[in-house]
Design a protein around this motif. Structure first.
Motif: not given
Length: 186
Positions: A82-100
């Motif tokens: 699997g994989h885990v990542a942290v949400i660092s920004r919500v851009v819109d309802d279909r795009v986010v930024m993660v830091t991982h």
């Protein structure tokens, strides 16, 4: 590129779970799990794919991305752990930024932390059950669609559970995504 400085507590937590000599969260090189634990403050252990079930009864879970939440990628043939990542920004309802950590190759090797990587919802019902991830080696979204179990929030599921303390550096930054990008190049 700007560096995120670790608080003493986050650095101690990261160092306790893996050999780290970094002064910055983004200098981390290693597996995604210790990185996500240190960055989010969510204290779950084990392979990434097990986090979803292990969070039950301890942390609130859902299918809506929020800054500081951990997105849990399901186990697949391509991601056997699997994989885990942290949400660092919500851009819109279909795009986010993660830091991982441990996704793209940086300098020819895996394991490096990456900040604000694009994660796109590809699910037909807009429920974040499948995603595509920016892949540095391609310079764009990867071609693989990955199943997602959901998002683990730092909010305790019960009153007795402690609240997660995400890395302040990931959650207190300027929410203006375009402005933040411009700041990097100034």
């Amino acid at each position: 590129m700007k560096k995120l400085l670790l608080s003493a507590g986050i650095l101690a937590s990261l160092m306790a779970t893996s050999p780290v000599s970094a002064q910055s969260l983004l200098d981390y090189v290693g597996q995604c799990v210790p990185f996500a634990r240190a960055a989010s403050g969510i204290q779950i252990y084990g392979d990434a794919w097990t986090w979803w079930e292990k969070a039950e009864g301890h942390y609130q879970r859902g299918d809506v991305p929020r800054v500081g939440a951990v997105v849990v990628f399901a186990r697949t043939q391509r991601l056997p752990l699997g994989h885990v990542a942290v949400i660092s920004r919500v851009v819109d309802d279909r795009v986010v930024m993660v830091t991982h950590a441990n996704w793209s190759r940086v300098g020819g090797e895996r394991g490096h932390a990456e900040q604000d990587v694009t994660l796109t919802d590809t699910s037909p019902d807009n429920d974040w059950s499948s995603v595509r991830v920016w892949y540095r080696d391609m310079g764009g979204l990867g071609s693989t669609t990955y199943p997602v179990s959901g998002f683990i929030y730092g909010t305790p599921a019960t009153r007795s559970a402690p609240r997660a303390r995400p890395a302040r550096e990931l959650t207190s930054r300027d929410p203006d995504y375009v402005g933040a990008l411009l700041d990097v190049y100034r």
